[in-house]
Design a protein around this motif. Structure first.
Motif, PDB file in Angstrom:
ATOM      1  N   ALA A   1      -2.122  -0.965  -7.642  1.00  0.00           N
ATOM      2  CA  ALA A   1      -2.195   0.243  -8.473  1.00  0.00           C
ATOM      3  C   ALA A   1      -3.206   1.221  -7.875  1.00  0.00           C
ATOM      4  O   ALA A   1      -4.226   0.816  -7.313  1.00  0.00           O
ATOM      5  CB  ALA A   1      -2.589  -0.107  -9.893  1.00  0.00           C
ATOM      6  N   LYS A   2      -2.891   2.488  -8.006  1.00  0.00           N
ATOM      7  CA  LYS A   2      -3.801   3.571  -7.620  1.00  0.00           C
ATOM      8  C   LYS A   2      -3.831   4.581  -8.745  1.00  0.00           C
ATOM      9  O   LYS A   2      -2.850   4.745  -9.464  1.00  0.00           O
ATOM     10  CB  LYS A   2      -3.350   4.244  -6.325  1.00  0.00           C
ATOM     11  N   THR A   3      -4.962   5.269  -8.896  1.00  0.00           N
ATOM     12  CA  THR A   3      -5.085   6.265  -9.952  1.00  0.00           C
ATOM     13  C   THR A   3      -5.372   7.643  -9.359  1.00  0.00           C
ATOM     14  O   THR A   3      -5.977   7.765  -8.300  1.00  0.00           O
ATOM     15  CB  THR A   3      -6.209   5.902 -10.952  1.00  0.00           C
ATOM     16  N   LEU A   4      -4.889   8.642 -10.079  1.00  0.00           N
ATOM     17  CA  LEU A   4      -5.143  10.037  -9.755  1.00  0.00           C
ATOM     18  C   LEU A   4      -5.737  10.696 -11.002  1.00  0.00           C
ATOM     19  O   LEU A   4      -5.214  10.492 -12.100  1.00  0.00           O
ATOM     20  CB  LEU A   4      -3.847  10.770  -9.412  1.00  0.00           C
ATOM     21  N   LEU A   5      -6.766  11.471 -10.857  1.00  0.00           N
ATOM     22  CA  LEU A   5      -7.310  12.229 -11.965  1.00  0.00           C
ATOM     23  C   LEU A   5      -6.742  13.634 -11.891  1.00  0.00           C
ATOM     24  O   LEU A   5      -6.886  14.323 -10.889  1.00  0.00           O
ATOM     25  CB  LEU A   5      -8.835  12.290 -11.920  1.00  0.00           C
ATOM     26  N   VAL A   6      -6.011  14.022 -12.952  1.00  0.00           N
ATOM     27  CA  VAL A   6      -5.370  15.335 -13.002  1.00  0.00           C
ATOM     28  C   VAL A   6      -5.964  16.102 -14.183  1.00  0.00           C
ATOM     29  O   VAL A   6      -5.943  15.613 -15.307  1.00  0.00           O
ATOM     30  CB  VAL A   6      -3.838  15.198 -13.149  1.00  0.00           C
ATOM     31  N   THR A   7      -6.485  17.286 -13.929  1.00  0.00           N
ATOM     32  CA  THR A   7      -7.018  18.132 -14.979  1.00  0.00           C
ATOM     33  C   THR A   7      -5.917  19.100 -15.410  1.00  0.00           C
ATOM     34  O   THR A   7      -5.434  19.901 -14.610  1.00  0.00           O
ATOM     35  CB  THR A   7      -8.252  18.909 -14.504  1.00  0.00           C
ATOM     36  N   VAL A   8      -5.526  19.010 -16.683  1.00  0.00           N
ATOM     37  CA  VAL A   8      -4.449  19.842 -17.217  1.00  0.00           C
ATOM     38  C   VAL A   8      -5.065  20.948 -18.068  1.00  0.00           C
ATOM     39  O   VAL A   8      -5.866  20.691 -18.964  1.00  0.00           O
ATOM     40  CB  VAL A   8      -3.474  18.988 -18.067  1.00  0.00           C
ATOM     41  N   SER A   9      -4.684  22.216 -17.767  1.00  0.00           N
ATOM     42  CA  SER A   9      -5.231  23.342 -18.533  1.00  0.00           C
ATOM     43  C   SER A   9      -4.104  24.260 -18.951  1.00  0.00           C
ATOM     44  O   SER A   9      -2.995  24.160 -18.496  1.00  0.00           O
ATOM     45  CB  SER A   9      -6.257  24.105 -17.692  1.00  0.00           C
TER      46      SER A   9
ATOM     47  N   PHE B   1       4.625  15.565  -7.831  1.00  0.00           N
ATOM     48  CA  PHE B   1       3.682  14.598  -7.286  1.00  0.00           C
ATOM     49  C   PHE B   1       4.037  14.186  -5.871  1.00  0.00           C
ATOM     50  O   PHE B   1       3.641  13.143  -5.393  1.00  0.00           O
ATOM     51  CB  PHE B   1       3.566  13.387  -8.217  1.00  0.00           C
ATOM     52  N   GLY B   2       4.804  15.004  -5.181  1.00  0.00           N
ATOM     53  CA  GLY B   2       5.037  14.848  -3.757  1.00  0.00           C
ATOM     54  C   GLY B   2       5.847  13.640  -3.362  1.00  0.00           C
ATOM     55  O   GLY B   2       6.690  13.160  -4.098  1.00  0.00           O
ATOM     56  N   THR B   3       5.546  13.126  -2.184  1.00  0.00           N
ATOM     57  CA  THR B   3       6.282  12.021  -1.590  1.00  0.00           C
ATOM     58  C   THR B   3       5.423  10.770  -1.589  1.00  0.00           C
ATOM     59  O   THR B   3       4.249  10.814  -1.224  1.00  0.00           O
ATOM     60  CB  THR B   3       6.677  12.364  -0.139  1.00  0.00           C
ATOM     61  N   VAL B   4       6.014   9.659  -1.979  1.00  0.00           N
ATOM     62  CA  VAL B   4       5.338   8.373  -1.926  1.00  0.00           C
ATOM     63  C   VAL B   4       5.729   7.711  -0.612  1.00  0.00           C
ATOM     64  O   VAL B   4       6.909   7.563  -0.313  1.00  0.00           O
ATOM     65  CB  VAL B   4       5.753   7.478  -3.110  1.00  0.00           C
ATOM     66  N   SER B   5       4.741   7.332   0.178  1.00  0.00           N
ATOM     67  CA  SER B   5       4.994   6.670   1.460  1.00  0.00           C
ATOM     68  C   SER B   5       4.455   5.246   1.403  1.00  0.00           C
ATOM     69  O   SER B   5       3.236   5.040   1.380  1.00  0.00           O
ATOM     70  CB  SER B   5       4.319   7.425   2.599  1.00  0.00           C
TER      71      SER B   5
ATOM     72  N   ASP C   1       0.858  -1.177   0.000  1.00  0.00           N
ATOM     73  CA  ASP C   1       0.000   0.000   0.000  1.00  0.00           C
ATOM     74  C   ASP C   1       0.899   1.233   0.000  1.00  0.00           C
ATOM     75  O   ASP C   1       2.064   1.157   0.390  1.00  0.00           O
ATOM     76  CB  ASP C   1      -0.902   0.011   1.228  1.00  0.00           C
ATOM     77  N   PHE C   2       0.354   2.346  -0.447  1.00  0.00           N
ATOM     78  CA  PHE C   2       1.137   3.575  -0.471  1.00  0.00           C
ATOM     79  C   PHE C   2       0.217   4.772  -0.545  1.00  0.00           C
ATOM     80  O   PHE C   2      -0.948   4.653  -0.921  1.00  0.00           O
ATOM     81  CB  PHE C   2       2.122   3.596  -1.655  1.00  0.00           C
ATOM     82  N   THR C   3       0.745   5.907  -0.144  1.00  0.00           N
ATOM     83  CA  THR C   3       0.038   7.173  -0.293  1.00  0.00           C
ATOM     84  C   THR C   3       0.951   8.134  -1.043  1.00  0.00           C
ATOM     85  O   THR C   3       2.178   8.001  -1.005  1.00  0.00           O
ATOM     86  CB  THR C   3      -0.328   7.800   1.072  1.00  0.00           C
ATOM     87  N   ILE C   4       0.335   9.074  -1.726  1.00  0.00           N
ATOM     88  CA  ILE C   4       1.067  10.114  -2.438  1.00  0.00           C
ATOM     89  C   ILE C   4       0.604  11.443  -1.845  1.00  0.00           C
ATOM     90  O   ILE C   4      -0.586  11.748  -1.858  1.00  0.00           O
ATOM     91  CB  ILE C   4       0.768  10.086  -3.951  1.00  0.00           C
ATOM     92  N   SER C   5       1.555  12.191  -1.318  1.00  0.00           N
ATOM     93  CA  SER C   5       1.186  13.435  -0.653  1.00  0.00           C
ATOM     94  C   SER C   5       2.200  14.536  -0.979  1.00  0.00           C
ATOM     95  O   SER C   5       3.385  14.345  -0.758  1.00  0.00           O
ATOM     96  CB  SER C   5       1.126  13.209   0.852  1.00  0.00           C
ATOM     97  N   PRO C   6       1.783  15.652  -1.506  1.00  0.00           N
ATOM     98  CA  PRO C   6       0.421  15.910  -1.955  1.00  0.00           C
ATOM     99  C   PRO C   6       0.170  15.263  -3.312  1.00  0.00           C
ATOM    100  O   PRO C   6       1.094  15.085  -4.096  1.00  0.00           O
ATOM    101  CB  PRO C   6       0.371  17.429  -2.078  1.00  0.00           C
TER     102      PRO C   6
END
Length: 98
Positions: A90-98, A28-32, A10-15
């Motif tokens: 696997a984990k997903t992040l939704l990133v809106t690019v403008s 994409f911050g720090t992976v813990s 398991d892991f978290t991404i912050s921020p």
């Protein structure tokens, strides 16, 4: 019937950013990481940026992962962690690019 479910790291991404700008490096911050298996250690992360660019592979607990998106729109960033036993999560992040 399965007695034991295969449990991966398991892991978290912050921020974990939800927005980015075209042609600007986004951090994409720090992976813990954590791993429930005795002696389990996350060995690598594979970052799929959802924009057609090559994956980025990092190892261990990695901070300051960055990516530059070259097109606008919604991007699904998928991060896959693999431990020393070859088990992945696997984990997903939704990133809106403008």
């Amino acid at each position: 019937m399965t007695l034991f479910a295969k449990v991966g790291p398991d892991f978290t991404i912050s921020p974990a950013p939800t927005t980015a700008s075209v042609n600007v490096s986004t951090g994409f911050g720090t992976v813990s990481p954590s791993d429930p298996f005795p002696g389990g250690i996350v060995q690598k992360y594979t970052w799929n940026w959802g924009d057609g660019s090559p994956n980025t592979v990092t190892s261990g607990s990695t901070s300051s992962v960055t990516h530059t998106f070259t097109t606008s729109g919604a991007k699904t960033v998928t991060v896959t962690a693999q431990d020393a036993y070859g088990v992945t999560t696997a984990k997903t992040l939704l990133v809106t690019v403008s």
